[in-house]
Design a protein around this motif. Sequence first.
Motif, mmCIF file in Angstrom:
data_model
loop_
_atom_site.group_PDB
_atom_site.id
_atom_site.type_symbol
_atom_site.label_atom_id
_atom_site.label_comp_id
_atom_site.label_asym_id
_atom_site.label_seq_id
_atom_site.Cartn_x
_atom_site.Cartn_y
_atom_site.Cartn_z
ATOM 1 N N ALA A 1 -1.938 35.381 -20.927
ATOM 2 C CA ALA A 1 -2.020 36.892 -21.723
ATOM 3 C C ALA A 1 -0.578 37.189 -22.437
ATOM 4 C CB ALA A 1 -2.428 38.130 -20.894
ATOM 5 N N ARG A 2 -0.497 38.130 -23.498
ATOM 6 C CA ARG A 2 0.618 38.360 -24.225
ATOM 7 C C ARG A 2 1.514 39.298 -23.297
ATOM 8 N NH1 ARG A 2 -1.856 38.856 -30.085
ATOM 9 N NH2 ARG A 2 -2.023 36.846 -30.508
ATOM 10 N N THR A 3 1.267 39.921 -22.361
ATOM 11 C CA THR A 3 1.928 41.031 -21.635
ATOM 12 C C THR A 3 1.552 40.478 -19.948
ATOM 13 O OG1 THR A 3 0.239 42.646 -21.390
ATOM 14 C CG2 THR A 3 1.575 42.731 -23.442
ATOM 15 N N PRO A 4 2.629 40.894 -19.204
ATOM 16 C CA PRO A 4 2.344 40.636 -17.744
ATOM 17 C C PRO A 4 1.124 41.507 -17.286
ATOM 18 C CG PRO A 4 4.691 41.605 -18.267
ATOM 19 C CD PRO A 4 3.985 41.258 -19.524
ATOM 20 N N GLU A 5 1.088 42.566 -17.856
ATOM 21 C CA GLU A 5 0.114 43.726 -17.181
ATOM 22 C C GLU A 5 -1.218 43.107 -17.445
ATOM 23 O OE1 GLU A 5 3.889 45.823 -17.929
ATOM 24 O OE2 GLU A 5 2.555 44.483 -19.242
ATOM 25 N N GLU B 1 6.551 28.807 -20.636
ATOM 26 C CA GLU B 1 7.184 28.460 -21.680
ATOM 27 C C GLU B 1 6.488 27.711 -22.413
ATOM 28 O OE1 GLU B 1 10.054 28.788 -24.558
ATOM 29 O OE2 GLU B 1 10.272 29.936 -22.584
ATOM 30 N N ASP B 2 5.451 26.573 -21.815
ATOM 31 C CA ASP B 2 4.607 25.709 -22.717
ATOM 32 C C ASP B 2 3.474 26.513 -23.456
ATOM 33 O OD1 ASP B 2 5.987 23.795 -21.608
ATOM 34 O OD2 ASP B 2 4.554 23.414 -19.884
ATOM 35 N N ASP B 3 3.032 27.587 -22.995
ATOM 36 C CA ASP B 3 2.106 28.567 -23.560
ATOM 37 C C ASP B 3 2.467 29.539 -24.276
ATOM 38 O OD1 ASP B 3 -0.270 26.877 -22.690
ATOM 39 O OD2 ASP B 3 0.251 27.541 -20.440
ATOM 40 N N ALA B 4 3.949 29.780 -24.138
ATOM 41 C CA ALA B 4 4.379 30.941 -24.813
ATOM 42 C C ALA B 4 3.647 32.346 -24.575
ATOM 43 C CB ALA B 4 4.544 30.840 -26.389
ATOM 44 N N GLU B 5 3.166 32.218 -23.262
ATOM 45 C CA GLU B 5 2.629 33.449 -22.813
ATOM 46 C C GLU B 5 3.037 33.779 -21.246
ATOM 47 O OE1 GLU B 5 -1.423 34.728 -24.937
ATOM 48 O OE2 GLU B 5 -1.443 32.824 -24.347
ATOM 49 N N TYR B 6 2.274 35.063 -20.826
ATOM 50 C CA TYR B 6 2.480 35.278 -19.273
ATOM 51 C C TYR B 6 1.315 34.564 -18.633
ATOM 52 C CZ TYR B 6 5.971 38.459 -20.251
ATOM 53 O OH TYR B 6 7.568 38.819 -20.811
ATOM 54 N N VAL B 7 1.482 34.023 -17.524
ATOM 55 C CA VAL B 7 0.390 33.549 -16.892
ATOM 56 C C VAL B 7 0.170 34.314 -15.362
ATOM 57 C CG1 VAL B 7 1.796 31.632 -15.738
ATOM 58 C CG2 VAL B 7 -0.801 31.397 -16.011
ATOM 59 N N GLY B 8 -1.153 34.445 -15.100
ATOM 60 C CA GLY B 8 -1.330 35.494 -13.843
ATOM 61 C C GLY B 8 -1.925 34.220 -12.999
ATOM 62 N N LEU B 9 -1.478 34.189 -11.877
ATOM 63 C CA LEU B 9 -1.911 33.236 -10.895
ATOM 64 C C LEU B 9 -2.004 33.879 -9.506
ATOM 65 C CD1 LEU B 9 1.320 31.128 -11.407
ATOM 66 C CD2 LEU B 9 -1.080 30.535 -12.117
ATOM 67 N N CYS B 10 -3.106 33.172 -8.888
ATOM 68 C CA CYS B 10 -3.475 33.624 -7.337
ATOM 69 C C CYS B 10 -3.137 32.543 -6.383
ATOM 70 C CB CYS B 10 -4.985 33.996 -7.327
ATOM 71 S SG CYS B 10 -5.639 34.670 -5.838
ATOM 72 N N ALA B 11 -2.399 32.932 -5.273
ATOM 73 C CA ALA B 11 -1.949 31.685 -4.485
ATOM 74 C C ALA B 11 -3.108 31.329 -3.617
ATOM 75 C CB ALA B 11 -0.906 32.419 -3.486
ATOM 76 N N TYR C 1 -5.496 39.662 -1.924
ATOM 77 C CA TYR C 1 -5.022 38.293 -2.337
ATOM 78 C C TYR C 1 -3.376 38.498 -2.978
ATOM 79 C CZ TYR C 1 -9.303 35.768 -1.852
ATOM 80 O OH TYR C 1 -10.548 35.022 -1.574
ATOM 81 N N THR C 2 -2.748 37.196 -2.859
ATOM 82 C CA THR C 2 -1.455 37.316 -3.416
ATOM 83 C C THR C 2 -1.433 36.720 -4.961
ATOM 84 O OG1 THR C 2 -0.742 36.615 -1.384
ATOM 85 C CG2 THR C 2 1.014 36.237 -3.274
ATOM 86 N N TYR C 3 -1.068 37.863 -5.533
ATOM 87 C CA TYR C 3 -0.875 37.605 -7.176
ATOM 88 C C TYR C 3 0.370 37.476 -7.638
ATOM 89 C CZ TYR C 3 -6.057 38.787 -6.996
ATOM 90 O OH TYR C 3 -7.308 39.072 -6.855
ATOM 91 N N ARG C 4 0.764 36.898 -8.701
ATOM 92 C CA ARG C 4 1.910 36.625 -9.321
ATOM 93 C C ARG C 4 1.767 36.282 -10.759
ATOM 94 N NH1 ARG C 4 5.609 31.793 -9.926
ATOM 95 N NH2 ARG C 4 3.908 30.570 -9.091
ATOM 96 N N VAL C 5 2.867 36.973 -11.491
ATOM 97 C CA VAL C 5 2.783 36.640 -12.783
ATOM 98 C C VAL C 5 4.107 36.025 -13.442
ATOM 99 C CG1 VAL C 5 2.816 37.980 -15.190
ATOM 100 C CG2 VAL C 5 1.125 38.766 -13.367
ATOM 101 N N THR C 6 3.934 35.097 -14.155
ATOM 102 C CA THR C 6 5.292 34.520 -14.679
ATOM 103 C C THR C 6 4.907 34.358 -15.898
ATOM 104 O OG1 THR C 6 6.749 32.895 -14.281
ATOM 105 C CG2 THR C 6 4.547 32.006 -13.960
ATOM 106 N N TRP C 7 6.254 33.767 -16.739
ATOM 107 C CA TRP C 7 6.185 33.263 -18.110
ATOM 108 C C TRP C 7 5.871 31.793 -18.060
ATOM 109 C CZ3 TRP C 7 5.908 35.204 -22.574
ATOM 110 C CH2 TRP C 7 6.280 34.353 -24.064
#
Length: 111
Positions: free
Chosen positions: A35-39, A16-26, A8-14
Amino acid sequence: MAQPHDKYTYRVTWSEDDAEYVGLCAELPSLSWLARTPETALRGIRKLVREVVADLRRHAEPVPAPLATRHFSGKFMVRVPPAVHRQLAIEAAESGVSLNRLVSAALSRST
């Protein structure tokens, strides 16, 4: 053997609303993992997707095909207002190229 969720196509982006990194799946756009870190966001969304795919299979529901394994023809139709179509046709004619080439070049520049 690789499972569909591994492709699958995964993406991690910041976020701002949540003040955390968000992991997504297209392929499963309704899912996300904060999460607090992109990893950690990437690990979290991959785990969540794996669980959701397993649940879909258990209930004999369709599992989305990975974008990476789909065949794309290179053709798609875009509807635009007649005035935009006319303007693009004029630009193409003035540039000495086909409308298809003009639009394809514009789309290529925007990525």
